[in-house]
Design an enzyme around this catalytic site. Structure first.
Site, PDB file in Angstrom:
ATOM      1  N   HIS A 192       0.547  -1.098   0.011  1.00 21.43           N
ATOM      2  CA  HIS A 192       0.112  -0.004  -0.029  1.00 21.43           C
ATOM      3  C   HIS A 192       0.841   1.273  -0.826  1.00 21.43           C
ATOM      4  O   HIS A 192       0.604   1.931  -0.705  1.00 21.43           O
ATOM      5  CB  HIS A 192      -0.734   0.097   1.569  1.00 21.43           C
ATOM      6  CG  HIS A 192      -1.574   1.122   1.283  1.00 21.43           C
ATOM      7  ND1 HIS A 192      -2.958   1.226   0.407  1.00 21.43           N
ATOM      8  CD2 HIS A 192      -1.721   2.883   1.842  1.00 21.43           C
ATOM      9  CE1 HIS A 192      -3.382   2.173   1.106  1.00 21.43           C
ATOM     10  NE2 HIS A 192      -2.464   2.633   1.543  1.00 21.43           N
ATOM     11  N   GLU A 193       1.600   1.672   0.917  1.00 19.39           N
ATOM     12  CA  GLU A 193       2.499   3.087   0.772  1.00 19.39           C
ATOM     13  C   GLU A 193       3.606   2.215  -0.188  1.00 19.39           C
ATOM     14  O   GLU A 193       4.293   3.828  -0.771  1.00 19.39           O
ATOM     15  CB  GLU A 193       3.111   2.051   2.525  1.00 19.39           C
ATOM     16  CG  GLU A 193       2.286   2.336   3.755  1.00 19.39           C
ATOM     17  CD  GLU A 193       1.523   3.706   3.693  1.00 19.39           C
ATOM     18  OE1 GLU A 193       1.402   4.590   3.177  1.00 19.39           O
ATOM     19  OE2 GLU A 193       0.574   3.030   3.951  1.00 19.39           O
TER      20      GLU A 193
ATOM     21  N   HIS B   2       1.946   4.750  -2.917  1.00 20.48           N
ATOM     22  CA  HIS B   2       1.871   6.046  -3.160  1.00 20.48           C
ATOM     23  C   HIS B   2       3.599   6.499  -3.037  1.00 20.48           C
ATOM     24  O   HIS B   2       3.267   7.590  -4.173  1.00 20.48           O
ATOM     25  CB  HIS B   2       1.674   6.298  -1.600  1.00 20.48           C
ATOM     26  CG  HIS B   2       0.628   6.043  -0.977  1.00 20.48           C
ATOM     27  ND1 HIS B   2      -0.638   6.734  -1.524  1.00 20.48           N
ATOM     28  CD2 HIS B   2       0.021   5.328   0.095  1.00 20.48           C
ATOM     29  CE1 HIS B   2      -1.733   6.804  -0.566  1.00 20.48           C
ATOM     30  NE2 HIS B   2      -1.624   6.033   0.226  1.00 20.48           N
TER      31      HIS B   2
ATOM     32  N   GLU C  91      -4.689   7.173  -3.458  1.00 25.76           N
ATOM     33  CA  GLU C  91      -4.942   6.291  -2.709  1.00 25.76           C
ATOM     34  C   GLU C  91      -5.171   5.315  -3.689  1.00 25.76           C
ATOM     35  O   GLU C  91      -5.358   4.318  -3.380  1.00 25.76           O
ATOM     36  CB  GLU C  91      -6.759   6.367  -1.838  1.00 25.76           C
ATOM     37  CG  GLU C  91      -6.327   7.676  -0.296  1.00 25.76           C
ATOM     38  CD  GLU C  91      -5.195   6.333   0.494  1.00 25.76           C
ATOM     39  OE1 GLU C  91      -4.703   5.234   0.052  1.00 25.76           O
ATOM     40  OE2 GLU C  91      -4.250   6.958   1.482  1.00 25.76           O
TER      41      GLU C  91
END
Length: 498
Positions: free
Chosen positions: A262-263, A266, A292
């Site tokens: 997830h990170e 980003h 997101e």
């Protein structure tokens, strides 16, 4: 390039430097700073924030922007976009006194420390007075702007420029019944076995495996790093220094893998922004929802897909032979996608995740309007969790204290998580029409074509376009729930035999 544009870029570059210096201090606060450093750190951030705010809202900047807006009127170029975005930022910033910026830095720094301590003790009462101060500041902030259809509009606009509260409520209103319908259908299906996910997994091995995955994705460790923090996040100091944090949860050890994905989603966005935009307002993701969409895409549409685990599972099983003894790639895939109402938002499955966001949106609006008392928040939270998901948190740490956002004053941010899910599915449909063998590439552990597509269509543009325009240009429609509903129904229909 005109002398005025050069001067504007010079000032904006200095503002960018100050803001990034503050970001370094914020990163350090969450990763390295000793507990006793909180008060001083708040003063450091307040000073930097005040200087940055005063510099960015100076009369000189205003005059330069007035002249440059006329010069670039009707022009389609990077410089014209820079002037447009800078003018928008200036208009918002000049409405907010520098004293308020300093006060907010002090209040939120203290609130963060209080949140960490309160979460550790699972005691909301010690965080309550800090949250009340944060809410007071949010109400003051809203008053700096012209009246709108809803006071929450001013907060939402900071993260999703141009979007209104009514638009989000309309999208959520259409989405919620369809997700509830799917969840009800899944409840009647045969349960999925996932006990092997909650065995003891060596922390370092899980951590190292997460770094293998995100390296293959394309996260450049030569321009980034992964550290431990209480709450996973990504932060960017330049296109060549984009960092992520992660955490290890003994009760849910493999969550580290998905937090890392997830990170990294980003971070790869930030690493892919046009380097020519450095030290300008264009050197950021265009909005929180688009941001997101990148993190949720890599975490879920890629990282929770069957082709992905057909590639990575043999190595994971080799790393954890005892824990995964007798488990197949297909069984593992089903387990990590098991639909089950859960207390913790960041660990929620895709079918229930958006309901966590809808709950938070209701609470944020209620706090802002004053229709709910902060002291009653834990009880209201638990009641809404029961209404939305049919479960009641056992304590504050698993309930109202689980997220960092309110301690940081990030009101208006939560809706963008759900909007990001919707955008990710819209983009995914377009990507699959452009890259016909994408599943096969993922099956082979190849992500170059996917990342290149995202780089060209999304990342490189930074903040050049408005978010809705970017989504429209790339996906063919503005933010819409239809693609996400199709994605969920297909995926979970196959997993649960619906």
């Amino acid at each position: 390039m005109s002398e005025k544009l050069n001067r504007l870029k010079e000032i904006l570059g200095e503002v960018s430097d100050l803001n990034h210096a503050g970001s370094v201090l914020s990163w350090d606060q969450q990763v390295n700073m000793p507990p006793g450093g909180g008060e001083a750190r708040g003063q450091h951030l307040a000073t930097l924030g005040k200087i940055s705010h005063e510099k960015s809202t100076s009369d000189e900047v205003g005059k330069l922007l007035d002249d440059l807006k006329r010069e670039f009127d009707g022009v389609d170029s990077d410089d014209a976009a820079l002037v447009r975005v800078a003018a928008r930022n200036y208009d918002k910033a000049t409405r907010v006194p520098s004293e308020f910026v300093s006060e907010q830095a002090v209040v939120t720094t203290a609130a963060f420390d209080a949140w960490v301590a309160a979460k550790g003790r699972s005691d909301f009462s010690t965080f309550q007075p800090h949250l009340e101060k944060v809410i007071d500041l949010m109400r003051k902030y809203v008053e700096f702007f012209p009246p709108s259809d809803h006071p929450y509009d001013a907060l939402l606009d900071d993260y999703e420029p141009g979007m209104k509260t009514a638009e989000v409520q309309e999208i959520f209103g259409k989405l919620r019944p369809q997700q509830v319908k799917l969840i009800k259908a899944i409840k009647s299906a045969r349960p999925i076995k996932d006990d092997f996910l909650h065995k003891k997994y060596a922390e370092k091995k899980v951590w190292d495996f997460s770094e293998v995955i995100i390296s293959k994705f394309g996260y450049d460790f030569g321009r980034g790093r992964q550290d431990k923090a209480a709450h996973p996040f990504e932060t960017s100091f330049s296109v060549n220094d984009v960092r992520i944090t992660n955490r290890y949860e003994p009760s849910n050890p493999l969550a580290t893998l998905f937090s890392g994905m997830h990170e990294a989603g980003h971070a790869m966005y930030e690493q892919g922004i046009n380097p020519a935009y450095e030290r300008t307002p264009l050197a950021n993701g265009v909005s929180s929802a688009v941001h997101e969409s990148q993190s949720r895409m890599w975490e879920n549409l890629v990282g929770r897909s069957l082709p992905f685990w057909e590639h990575f599972f043999p190595e994971l099983k080799k790393t954890f032979p005892t824990q995964l003894d007798g488990v197949s790639a297909k069984s593992f895939y089903k387990a990590i996608n098991k639909v089950e109402p859960s207390f913790i938002r960041v660990n929620a499955d895709e079918a229930t995740y958006n309901l966590h966001i809808m709950l938070r949106l209701e609470l944020e609006i209620g706090m802002l309007e004053g229709s709910l008392a902060i002291k009653d928040l834990p009880e209201i939270w638990n009641t809404k969790m029961q209404d939305y998901l049919g479960i009641t948190p056992p304590d504050d740490a698993h309930g109202v204290l689980q997220d960092i956002h309110w301690s940081a004053g990030l009101f208006g941010y939560f809706p963008t998580y759900a909007l990001g899910n919707l955008i990710s599915a819209q983009l995914w449909e377009k990507i699959n029409s452009d890259i016909r063998d994408l599943d096969e590439q993922i099956h082979k552990g190849k992500f170059d074509a996917l990342l290149a597509w995202l780089r060209a269509k999304i990342h490189v543009h930074g903040h050049k376009f408005d978010p809705q325009d970017l989504v429209q240009n790339v996906a063919g429609s503005k933010i819409d729930a239809s693609a996400y509903v199709r994605y969920l129904n297909k995926k979970y229909g196959d997993i649960y035999g619906l």
